[in-house]
Every structure is written in structure tokens, then in C-alpha cells.
Design a protein around this motif. Sequence first.
Motif, mmCIF file in Angstrom:
data_model
loop_
_atom_site.group_PDB
_atom_site.id
_atom_site.type_symbol
_atom_site.label_atom_id
_atom_site.label_comp_id
_atom_site.label_asym_id
_atom_site.label_seq_id
_atom_site.Cartn_x
_atom_site.Cartn_y
_atom_site.Cartn_z
ATOM 1 N N TYR A 259 0.860 -1.185 0.000
ATOM 2 C CA TYR A 259 0.000 0.000 0.000
ATOM 3 C C TYR A 259 0.899 1.239 0.000
ATOM 4 O O TYR A 259 1.146 1.844 1.040
ATOM 5 N N PRO A 260 1.395 1.639 -1.157
ATOM 6 C CA PRO A 260 2.285 2.794 -1.208
ATOM 7 C C PRO A 260 1.568 4.087 -0.825
ATOM 8 O O PRO A 260 0.357 4.241 -1.046
ATOM 9 N N ARG A 261 2.310 4.997 -0.250
ATOM 10 C CA ARG A 261 1.731 6.275 0.175
ATOM 11 C C ARG A 261 1.073 7.000 -1.001
ATOM 12 O O ARG A 261 0.045 7.658 -0.838
ATOM 13 N N GLU A 262 1.649 6.863 -2.182
ATOM 14 C CA GLU A 262 1.095 7.540 -3.356
ATOM 15 C C GLU A 262 -0.332 7.065 -3.657
ATOM 16 O O GLU A 262 -1.180 7.844 -4.112
ATOM 17 N N ASP A 263 -0.595 5.788 -3.411
ATOM 18 C CA ASP A 263 -1.931 5.239 -3.624
ATOM 19 C C ASP A 263 -2.913 5.911 -2.673
ATOM 20 O O ASP A 263 -4.012 6.341 -3.077
ATOM 21 N N PHE A 264 -2.537 6.021 -1.410
ATOM 22 C CA PHE A 264 -3.431 6.664 -0.452
ATOM 23 C C PHE A 264 -3.660 8.129 -0.799
ATOM 24 O O PHE A 264 -4.790 8.625 -0.735
ATOM 25 N N GLU A 265 -2.596 8.839 -1.149
ATOM 26 C CA GLU A 265 -2.751 10.258 -1.478
ATOM 27 C C GLU A 265 -3.703 10.446 -2.651
ATOM 28 O O GLU A 265 -4.481 11.406 -2.691
ATOM 29 N N ALA A 266 -3.662 9.547 -3.620
ATOM 30 C CA ALA A 266 -4.563 9.641 -4.760
ATOM 31 C C ALA A 266 -6.014 9.442 -4.320
ATOM 32 O O ALA A 266 -6.931 10.097 -4.852
ATOM 33 N N ARG A 267 -6.244 8.562 -3.370
ATOM 34 C CA ARG A 267 -7.600 8.366 -2.851
ATOM 35 C C ARG A 267 -8.068 9.614 -2.108
ATOM 36 O O ARG A 267 -9.196 10.079 -2.281
ATOM 37 N N LEU A 268 -7.206 10.124 -1.239
ATOM 38 C CA LEU A 268 -7.578 11.284 -0.427
ATOM 39 C C LEU A 268 -7.863 12.496 -1.305
ATOM 40 O O LEU A 268 -8.719 13.328 -0.968
ATOM 41 N N ALA A 269 -7.175 12.594 -2.429
ATOM 42 C CA ALA A 269 -7.379 13.729 -3.332
ATOM 43 C C ALA A 269 -8.776 13.756 -3.930
ATOM 44 O O ALA A 269 -9.204 14.793 -4.454
ATOM 45 N N LEU A 270 -9.503 12.653 -3.859
ATOM 46 C CA LEU A 270 -10.858 12.598 -4.397
ATOM 47 C C LEU A 270 -11.883 13.261 -3.479
ATOM 48 O O LEU A 270 -12.992 13.558 -3.916
ATOM 49 N N VAL A 271 -11.545 13.475 -2.215
ATOM 50 C CA VAL A 271 -12.494 14.055 -1.257
ATOM 51 C C VAL A 271 -12.694 15.522 -1.603
ATOM 52 O O VAL A 271 -11.726 16.298 -1.644
ATOM 53 N N PRO A 272 -13.925 15.966 -1.843
ATOM 54 C CA PRO A 272 -14.149 17.303 -2.416
ATOM 55 C C PRO A 272 -13.668 18.477 -1.553
ATOM 56 O O PRO A 272 -13.014 19.375 -2.054
#
Length: 303
Positions: A259-272
Amino acid sequence: MNTPTAYTERRPFRSDMLLLRGLHHHVLHWGDASMQTPERPLLVMLHGWMDVGASFQFVVDALPSDRHVVAMDWRGFGLSDWTASDAYWFPDYLGDLDALLDSVSPDRPVDLLGHSMGGNVVMSYAGVRPERIRRLVNLEGFGLPDTLPEEAPKRLRQWLDELKQPQQLKPYASLDEVAQRLMKTNPRLSPAKAAWLAPHWSEQRDGAFHILGDPAHKRTNPVLYRKAEAQACWQAIQAPTLWVEGAHTQLSQWWGNRYPREDFEARLALVPQLQRARLEDAAHMLHHDQPEALAAVLEDFLR
């Protein structure tokens, strides 16, 4: 170990038992409904895996005392009922939260906070029931690594095998040992806070102290985690959302390189509508490590 002087609460909680979806759930109240206003609605706090609602005592004590706060022990944890089956399903947590809000705040949106597993639940819930949330707080609810369909046969086989094996949690000889266990898991936890948490995190029976959690939680989850489904919920969140993490938390401690940090950051970026906060000298149990700093961040966001 000699038991240290336990932490003293500034705002002791009141316990209630609510029947939600056929199970009795332990609900903790700090204050009451008379304190709720449209500007300061009910604040609902939801704990993580192998934790309890009382875990939020330290941060509640650090918050202003003019807010009604509720925390709940999830099914299978704390003083809430265990399921009659031999497994726990993520959608049931959403169902229990929906039933809780129907009971404690049927007509008004709430401010909703979740830690770890609870953070994952509230993120999904806020995307499904956006009208029920005024402000949303996620304390290190990272989600899980994505899974592939071809993992299903192995995962299901492992679950079937584990169903045939009784699950157990280690018992402890004394509350001192329970407190030591808490501090081993979180070295930043002070002896005084550990001594306070120990009797809320365990119960005495059969001459030993047992952690207040259903051992069935240890079984492999047969349901694969689908990142795309979680992302769809996160993307549908309408409430202003605060993400809070400890400066010393490392994703690799749980999942290695899956679970790379980049994957999480991409998910979090979806939160409006996302705000972020980072607490120094804190790790995953940030509400234990830095309750005063967390309370200041929360008060600023919720005000």
C-alpha cells in the motif's frame, strides 16, 4: 508493576445501552441533548479495531465542555453485544451507525469523527448519507490495499479453514498487565492513561482479565477490499472533511510495500472539501498521544 495513579477525567461519561439492529450497543455520553445547537451539533466519535468508545476520554476532556459528545462501542467490542454468527462484515458497521444516528440525532445533521477502522466507516457513510453529516473528521482511516479478483479462492479457503479453529485472545492476570499491554502497543501512552484505560478495555472473569473484543475478529475477512468502491463513496462526500494523522505513523508498518503512500494520497485527493492536519510526536493512536493538540485542531475545524 505497581499501579500508577490513574488519569482523572475532567468530564466523566454516562453509559447507555441502545438496541440497534437486534444487538445491544454501549453508548457513552459526555453532556446531553440540551447542549446541541445548529452551530454546535452532536459530535459522534467512533473507535478503531480492538478499541473501545472510552478511548476518546482524553480528547473529550481537552475539548470545550459545552458540546454534547457521543461515542459507541462497535458490535463485538467493548460492552456491546457480539454477533451470533462467527464473522463481522463491514456493511454491518454502516448499518449500526445509521441506526445510532436514527436514535441520537434523528432530525439534525451531526459532526462525525472516526479513528482507524472507524475512520474508514465514517468516510463510506458520509458518501452514502451526505445529508446527515455537517462536518467529517477522519483520524488515520487509511483504507486498505486494493485486492484482485484472483485472490478470492485463497482468501475464502483460508476463511473456511479458520472457521474450524476456535479463536482466542490472550488473558491477563491483572489490570497492571493489561496496562502494560496497552503501553507495549503504544509506547507513547503514559502509565496514568494506560491505568485508566485498562478497566475500560478489559473485564474480569474466570480469575483473569480478558480484552473486551470478540476473538472472531481475528479471522481472515473473506470479503475482498475493492478500492474503486471505497473511492466512489469518498468522492460522494459533501461535508467539509478533516484528515488528521500522526507525524510518526508509517503505512508500511501494517502493509509493507502493498500500500504505497502515493496510492493513499490519490484516494484522499478525491475528497471534495478536504483539510489536513499533522500532529507532531504522535503516531496511530494520536488521540492518546496528543489529545490536547488534537482537540485544538478539532475545535478550530468544527467551530
